[in-house]
Design an enzyme around this catalytic site. Structure first.
Site, PDB file in Angstrom:
ATOM      1  N   LYS A 248       0.836  -1.207   0.000  1.00  0.00           N
ATOM      2  CA  LYS A 248       0.000   0.000   0.000  1.00  0.00           C
ATOM      3  C   LYS A 248       0.865   1.250   0.000  1.00  0.00           C
ATOM      4  O   LYS A 248       0.687   2.150  -0.828  1.00  0.00           O
ATOM      5  CB  LYS A 248      -0.913   0.017   1.222  1.00  0.00           C
ATOM      6  N   CYS A 319     -19.358   6.136   4.969  1.00  0.00           N
ATOM      7  CA  CYS A 319     -19.533   4.694   5.144  1.00  0.00           C
ATOM      8  C   CYS A 319     -18.425   4.146   6.031  1.00  0.00           C
ATOM      9  O   CYS A 319     -17.561   3.392   5.582  1.00  0.00           O
ATOM     10  CB  CYS A 319     -19.550   3.995   3.787  1.00  0.00           C
ATOM     11  N   CYS A 326     -26.023   5.469   6.135  1.00  0.00           N
ATOM     12  CA  CYS A 326     -26.823   5.095   4.963  1.00  0.00           C
ATOM     13  C   CYS A 326     -27.942   6.102   4.717  1.00  0.00           C
ATOM     14  O   CYS A 326     -28.383   6.288   3.578  1.00  0.00           O
ATOM     15  CB  CYS A 326     -27.416   3.699   5.150  1.00  0.00           C
ATOM     16  N   CYS A 329     -26.447   8.771   2.482  1.00  0.00           N
ATOM     17  CA  CYS A 329     -25.660   8.322   1.332  1.00  0.00           C
ATOM     18  C   CYS A 329     -26.472   8.354   0.048  1.00  0.00           C
ATOM     19  O   CYS A 329     -27.582   7.819  -0.015  1.00  0.00           O
ATOM     20  CB  CYS A 329     -25.135   6.908   1.590  1.00  0.00           C
ATOM     21  N   CYS A 335     -27.049   0.301  -3.218  1.00  0.00           N
ATOM     22  CA  CYS A 335     -26.072  -0.414  -2.391  1.00  0.00           C
ATOM     23  C   CYS A 335     -26.666  -1.695  -1.824  1.00  0.00           C
ATOM     24  O   CYS A 335     -27.755  -1.684  -1.241  1.00  0.00           O
ATOM     25  CB  CYS A 335     -25.587   0.484  -1.250  1.00  0.00           C
TER      26      CYS A 335
END
Length: 380
Positions: A248, A319, A326, A329, A335
């Protein structure tokens, strides 16, 4: 830091939307129609993705260098408001793109274009310039070689650490170099070699595993002098040879240090969200590396850099691993992991007038921009 849908009608804001085989107990042959990416092939085909001339980059003056890096790794949220088209999703492998990717990702990009998140303000890519400016070193005076080093140190500090704490640690080292060592450029290789390891550990006490990270940084500084001409490596093998640096950090450092998009940077947020949305196999992808390799099979190279910044910010504010919003969102109608009860009780669901919904959402955006992420935080 730790970490089926049913049809319904509701009001929502519309959005226009090589040959080295990867061997693992999680990746068995013939279990998926799409093979995992072949690492050697990616490196061999880098010229097709605009491979970079390292000697040319090293010769660039500061302003030219930063313009080059910006052209390769743009983090301008304004560019995320435009939906990605199906035509843009063509990949070299011919692999099938998950059906849910565009509907969800375009909405996530739209949300990210409206809010400023911790990764935007204090992420690894921002630290060298932000810290230098805070210490009175203008951007045009930041030496590209020092910038690359400072970026690498920032990524090493960031492991399992919040962006704010990582930024503070980088600032502490910079101020020590300026005020105690009298090094006008801030963090340099010479400065890192001069700082005693216990002193360095004390400067970065605000990050996790600070003792181990201090040791990694000291060893890395010496390795850069001994093996890499006092600069950061320009290939993933070299980057990963440094203590405490994983894939990463490595791919992100190549991106922001050399403008080389050799792989996707997958952190805990990207790993968690990609599994949650089934963009990668949630059973086989046990680690971030598994997720990176699967993503690189089908995700177009043009999105390899941005997907990290887009998803990390989304995972930080909207999230989260715990306390998902939610109800706020824009992707909650597409989703697969939405919380129905939370949506049903939200202000969006109760309002009938689209104009009112947009007004509430605009107010929420303002509160997020000001650093308030949830109503729970406001009550505290």
């Amino acid at each position: 830091m730790r970490e089926e849908s049913r049809s319904r009608k509701r009001k929502h804001i519309p959005v226009d939307i090589e040959e080295v085989e990867v061997r693992s107990k999680y990746f068995k042959k013939n279990e998926r129609t799409v093979e995992l990416v072949k690492e050697n092939k990616i490196n061999k085909d880098l010229q097709n993705y605009g491979g970079v001339n390292i000697d040319w980059i090293k010769a660039l003056k500061p302003i030219e260098y930063f313009e080059w890096i910006e052209s390769r790794t743009c983090d301008d949220p304004r560019t995320w408001g435009r939906p990605i088209t199906k035509e843009e999703m063509i990949n070299d492998s011919g692999a099938k793109v998950p059906e849910s990717f565009l509907p969800i990702y375009n909405r996530v990009r739209l949300m990210r274009s409206k809010v400023k998140t911790p990764v935007d303000a204090m992420g690894c890519s921002m630290i060298p310039v932000l810290v230098s400016n805070k210490c009175g070193i203008p951007s045009e005076k930041v030496d590209p070689k020092n910038f690359r080093l400072q970026f690498l140190i920032g990524t090493m500090l960031s492991a399992q650490t919040r962006d704010e704490r990582m930024a503070q640690a980088a600032l502490n080292i910079t101020e020590y170099c300026l005020n105690t060592l009298k090094i006008a450029e801030g963090i340099t290789l010479d400065g890192l070699l001069k700082i005693d390891e216990p002193v360095l550990a004390n400067l970065i006490r605000c990050v996790s595993f600070y003792t181990r990270k201090a040791n990694f940084i000291k060893r890395t500084a010496q390795l850069l002098v001994d093996n890499f001409d006092s600069d950061i490596p320009y290939d993933i093998e070299g980057i990963l040879s440094l203590p405490g640096v994983g894939p990463k950090m490595g791919y992100l450092t190549l991106q922001k240090g050399w403008g080389l998009i050799a792989g996707i940077c997958v952190d805990v947020h990207v790993h968690r969200l990609c599994k949650m949305w089934n963009w990668v196999d949630p059973i086989k992808c046990k680690t971030a590396e598994h997720t990176r390799k699967e993503l690189q099979v089908w995700l177009p190279h043009s999105l390899w850099y941005e997907i990290n910044t887009v998803l990390v910010g989304f995972g930080q504010l909207i999230c989260m691993a715990r306390g998902k919003r939610c109800d706020l969102c824009l992707a909650n109608d597409v989703c697969n992991a939405r919380n129905e009860k939370l949506i049903e009780s939200s202000k969006f669901h109760q309002l009938e007038d689209k104009e009112d919904i947009e007004k509430v959402y605009s107010h929420w955006l303002d509160t997020v921009t000001n650093g308030i992420t949830t109503e729970r935080h406001k009550k505290k």
